[in-house]
Write an enzyme that holds these catalytic residues in place. Structure first.
Site, mmCIF file in Angstrom:
data_model
loop_
_atom_site.group_PDB
_atom_site.id
_atom_site.type_symbol
_atom_site.label_atom_id
_atom_site.label_comp_id
_atom_site.label_asym_id
_atom_site.label_seq_id
_atom_site.Cartn_x
_atom_site.Cartn_y
_atom_site.Cartn_z
ATOM 1 N N HIS A 93 0.905 -1.179 -0.161
ATOM 2 C CA HIS A 93 0.150 -0.032 0.069
ATOM 3 C C HIS A 93 0.728 1.100 0.059
ATOM 4 C CE1 HIS A 93 -3.005 3.030 1.086
ATOM 5 N NE2 HIS A 93 -3.819 2.108 0.756
ATOM 6 N N GLU A 163 -3.948 1.609 -7.404
ATOM 7 C CA GLU A 163 -4.277 2.731 -6.390
ATOM 8 C C GLU A 163 -3.571 3.886 -6.698
ATOM 9 O OE1 GLU A 163 -6.600 1.468 -2.427
ATOM 10 O OE2 GLU A 163 -4.351 1.745 -2.375
HETATM 11 P P1 13P Z 1 -9.849 6.355 -0.006
HETATM 12 O O1 13P Z 1 -10.678 5.322 -0.447
HETATM 13 O O2 13P Z 1 -9.723 6.779 1.468
HETATM 14 O O3 13P Z 1 -9.442 7.104 -0.758
HETATM 15 O O4 13P Z 1 -8.479 5.066 0.252
HETATM 16 C C1 13P Z 1 -8.149 4.555 -0.767
HETATM 17 C C2 13P Z 1 -7.241 3.397 -0.088
HETATM 18 O O5 13P Z 1 -5.951 3.714 0.034
HETATM 19 C C3 13P Z 1 -7.664 2.042 0.022
HETATM 20 O O6 13P Z 1 -6.656 1.296 0.222
#
Ligand code: 13P
Length: 252
Positions: A93, A163
């Site tokens: 992450h 992401e």
């Molecule tokens: P948000 O949905 O708060 O933008 O976070 C995304 C995230 O990092 C999920 O792992």
């Protein structure tokens, strides 16, 4: 992946077991009618094991140690996760990368998770998009280094979560456009195809994460053909997260 995979990443929230139980019960109520969707909740590790046992929601970890055991203060091993019946772990992450997780360390974590038969959610994503397309080589490097030495049979236990850092959290510039996600999915599949083969590229699950909410979930899942979603803030609100689950569950 036939079923959609919807993952709640609670990050370092909420602050008490009581609040965690409340959110979890809310989600549990809504998953009663969910049939075509795999639901995973990744709470802070202190709450793992204390959430109500059920057969509808899988519990995941937000991270894992890159070492198997020993003198690593504050770390949790893959074997400990397995012992607590955890079935998934997020690795890579951007928030864990920001506190020092390199591609090499993430690769070690993946190997330990595989050894302990856990499913892996490998997060990748660029900090910014430049006009020269350097972000694409950044993504390619993340995939190459994180998956170094992982075999074709092992990759079946891994899903990729795209992401983009610029789309995450309260400071997000914006969520990604569905077209940006589609473009990135094709790019990821091309890299996986080059590293493995066409079938592996076809089969690999690609999730979208970054400011997912009930209003944009459907477009990522339907138009974007995402295999699922990784949800941050809105997974702490049982009502909003349930709406996302219902929306995913309608998709055949
Ligand atoms: P948000 O949905 O708060 O933008 O976070 C995304 C995230 O990092 C999920 O792992």
């Amino acid at each position: 992946m036939s079923q959609k995979l919807i993952i709640a990443n609670w990050k370092m929230n909420p602050q008490t077991q009581k609040e965690a139980d409340k959110i979890f019960s809310g989600i549990l109520l809504s998953v009663k009618n969910i049939k075509n969707t795999s639901v995973v909740v990744c709470p802070p590790s202190l709450f793992i094991g204390n959430l109500k046992k059920n057969n509808k929601i899988l519990i995941g970890a937000q991270n894992v140690s890159g070492f198997s055991d020993g003198a690593y203060t504050g770390e949790i091993s893959a074997k400990m996760l397995k012992d607590k019946n955890i079935t998934y772990s997020i690795v890579g992450h951007s928030e864990s990368r920001a506190s020092g997780d390199s591609n090499e360390l993430i690769n070690k974590k993946i190997n330990l998770l595989l050894k302990n038969k856990l499913n892996i959610v490998l997060c990748i994503g660029e900090k910014e998009r430049d006009h020269n397309g350097f972000y694409l080589s950044f993504i390619k490097k993340q995939l190459h280094e994180c998956l170094a030495g992982i075999s074709k049979s092992q990759i079946k236990n891994i899903v990729i979560a795209y992401e983009p850092i610029w789309a995450i959290g309260v400071d997000a510039l914006r969520e990604a456009d569905v077209s940006e996600f589609i473009e990135m999915s094709i790019f990821i599949k091309k890299i996986i195809g080059d590293m493995y083969d066409v079938k592996t590229a076809h089969d690999i699950g690609i999730l979208y994460g970054g400011s997912v909410h009930p209003e944009n979930a459907e477009s990522f899942l339907i138009e974007g053909r995402a295999s699922g979603l990784l949800v941050g803030r809105d997974s702490l609100n049982a009502k909003k997260f349930s709406k996302i689950l219902i929306c995913a569950d309608k998709i055949k």
